[in-house]
Scaffold this motif. Structure first.
Motif: not given
Length: 679
Positions: A347-370
């Protein structure tokens, strides 16, 4: 065969609970039901328990996702339980309690369900319940919120002993309907499926009301001057630029797919004074930090900072993060601990911009953000009524590097060849491009379906499985602006781009004297100029990521073979073919490979042939249009018709991992046209 009535009721209850994110996070929690069935061996009645197995999600749970165990054997395990220091051994013992074959692997929480003296049990991870569970004075707040109806259970790692603890709590508190598990979540029970579900919802909604009524107005502190969210267009433009750098940083140990979230929940958290302190405390619920790592990387610059300064600072913070994570691992690892899985942030948080989350596939990255959204909600609730106090770091390590968690990872299927790769395919709304998009997704890639026909692009993206697999973008490859927008959309959807296929094209098939300057210019604008513009933007993106990449041109047999009545098309294909060689020579130092594919005679499924090219070529050869595919096949050495999927197979051959040292190559996919052999 229809499921047992108790199993059917359990599935329905699970779906209702799992459909509302207020009740539990994705793939979090488990539910169970006890009942009797006929033993196929003795013909007598046997007491069973149906429980959600390891993995899976309550909202989409199916019967194969349930583990079915004999209750007498499960409860007999208490007689051989060796104590908390060896409780992990009990997980293997669950296999000896299974009733029949098939079904899911029993999860670590199986004991919680089987040992509690209740016909139905729900274990859930609601944000409101975890907020109480992670409050500094959670036990006191639980008593204030629920009285005797819900009992506090101090933190204990999930396992057999926690099941014994909860069973003892229920036995000692006959009026209780559930408990709050310190640092973890909630468990509720009932004599019927309806009562259990009602009790679970009572715990969740009562906690929500308590937090709302008792909570202070600014749980995250005062607004942080200068850290307000950027306007949407500016915010998403900056996010698309930063996504490339951040994905490259997050992929130092293992390639990652990205997800971007600029929801109000994230932006509000990052715009208040307490966000650095709270983020540093990390997440608490095991389901959270297993996916988000124990804490995120947080940029400590305002959103108006110069982009170069932001990039430099992110690199510094990333190096610090890796050092800190490595130190965390070394502080707690023993000689028996699994190897460190990687030190990059999830998880990488950038004030004023948002959150970037990462995983081995898109679903994993999206769920990490959730899950990090869940964590923000937990922090808000805990800070509103008390202070956020997650479990100790050592306990987090015990779960993150748990042998049982490692065993679960080992059971996962091997990744597909193109897993973690993001592809952008032009002209992917039909024909060869569509076939390429389908093959790339089948091999594990995420695909950006780029086409001038928006409806076709949207339809293909839907066929490919929707936004976790593919997104559609409308792009005219003669427009620099639209190309840039397509790559920006890829960055926001998946984190960047690793593989580009230049496939968009048209064909003007006329004799020299009938070919107008407009014909020539249009043919070259779309294919020669268009592929140049796409490749230029691809190179910029790939260099910003620092992860290398592939650019593949779909050229043609006509790039090397001279045929009649085809000056504009063949000349532009020759232009594309030489772009392959030129770009391979220039981009190799950046790890970017550039190759081409020379198809011929792709009639069926081809957008170009359907658009009039087929009729004109048939007239040139003096045959009927529906005979064209066979005509092309008969003039080849193999006497085989070339189809779009054959071109797609060549794209995969070039990019699937076996030809890692190949660049500047053209592969014929023409069933053998001797006159077009490369020399």
């Amino acid at each position: 065969m229809a499921p047992h009535s108790e199993a059917a009721a359990l599935l329905a209850r699970s779906h209702r609970l799992g459909a509302d994110p207020r009740n539990t996070n994705y793939a979090g929690g488990n539910t169970s039901a006890k009942g009797t069935a006929t033993d196929p061996v003795t013909g007598g009645e046997v007491a069973l328990m149906w429980v959600k197995g390891s993995g899976g999600d309550l909202g989409t749970l199916t019967e194969p996702g349930l583990a079915v165990l004999r209750l007498d054997r499960l409860r007999a395990l208490t007689e051989v339980y060796p104590g908390v220091e060896r409780e992990d051994e009990m997980v293997a013992a669950f296999d000896y309690c299974l009733h029949g074959k098939g079904g899911a692997t029993p999860s670590i929480d199986t004991a919680m369900h089987g040992l509690v003296d209740a016909a139905h049990v729900d274990h859930l991870h609601p944000d409101s319940g975890i907020a109480l569970a992670c409050a500094a004075d959670g036990e006191k707040l639980t008593a204030e919120c629920f009285g005797e109806k819900v009992v506090w259970v101090p933190w204990r790692r999930p396992g057999f002993q926690l099941g014994l603890d909860i069973a003892a709590v229920k036995a000692a508190h006959p009026r209780a309907i559930g408990c709050v598990l310190g640092g973890h979540g909630i468990t509720a029970w009932g004599d019927s499926a309806e009562e259990c579900e009602a009790n679970s919802l009572f715990v969740i909604r009562t906690a929500e009301t308590f937090l709302a009524e008792r909570g202070k107005a600014q749980p995250f502190g005062a607004p942080l001057q200068g850290y307000e969210a950027l306007p949407e267009a500016e915010r998403r433009s900056r996010a698309a630029e930063l996504a490339l750098l951040i994905r490259g940083l997050a992929s130092q140990d293992h390639p990652q797919v990205g997800h971007f979230d600029d929801s109000d929940t994230v932006l509000d958290f990052l715009s208040h004074t307490e966000h650095p302190r709270l983020a540093a405390l990390g997440t608490s619920c095991p389901d959270h930090f297993l996916r988000t790592k124990i804490r995120p990387l947080v940029l400590d610059l305002p959103p108006t900072a110069e982009l170069d300064a932001v990039a430099a600072r992110l690199r510094e913070l990333h190096a610090d993060y890796r050092d800190a994570y490595t130190a965390y691992y070394r502080r707690h690892a023993t000689e028996h601990s699994p190897a460190m899985r990687g030190a990059d942030p999830a998880i990488v948080l950038v004030p004023g911009v948002g959150m970037f989350s990462y995983g081995k596939d898109k679903q994993t990255a999206r769920v990490a953000g959730e899950f990090y959204l869940n964590a923000i909600n937990v922090m808000r609730g805990a800070e509103a009524v008390s202070a956020y106090a997650p479990i100790e770091e050592a306990e987090k390590f015990r779960i993150e590097y748990w042998d049982l968690e490692e065993a679960k990872l080992r059971r996962m299927p091997a990744p597909k060849p193109l897993a973690t790769r993001v592809a952008l395919v032009t002209g992917a709304g039909s024909g060869i491009g569509k076939a390429i998009a389908h093959r790339l997704v089948a091999e594990g890639a995420c695909v950006v379906v780029a086409d001038i026909d928006t409806d076709n692009a949207v339809a293909v993206a839907g066929e490919l499985g929707g936004p976790d697999k593919a997104v559609a973008v409308s792009v005219d490859v003669t427009s620099e602006e639209q190309i840039a927008q397509a790559f920006a959309a890829a960055a926001l959807a998946f984190g960047g781009v690793d593989l580009v296929v230049n496939n968009a094209g048209i064909s003007v098939s006329k004799p020299l004297l009938e070919t107008t300057a407009q014909d020539w210019d249009r043919q070259h604008a779309i294919m020669a100029r268009g592929s140049f513009l796409v490749s230029r933007e691809a190179a910029r993106v790939m260099r910003a990521q620092g992860l290398g990449g592939d650019i593949v041109y779909i050229t043609s047999k006509n790039s090397v073979f001279a045929g009649p009545n085809n000056i504009a098309y063949s000349a532009t294909k020759a232009d594309q073919a030489h772009q392959v060689r030129l770009l391979a020579a220039e981009l190799g130092e950046h790890g970017i490979r550039v190759n081409g594919i020379n198809p011929d005679g792709v009639v069926r499924g081809s957008g170009i042939f359907a658009g009039g090219w087929g009729a004109r070529r048939a007239a040139t050869y003096g045959i009927e249009e529906d005979e064209l595919g066979e005509f092309y096949a008969q003039r080849t050495l193999l006497k085989r018709e070339v189809l779009p999927q054959h071109v797609a197979a060549a794209v995969f051959a070039l990019t699937g991992g076996d030809l890692t040292h190949t660049t500047g190559l053209h592969i014929p996919v023409d069933a053998g046209v001797a006159a077009a052999f490369l020399r």
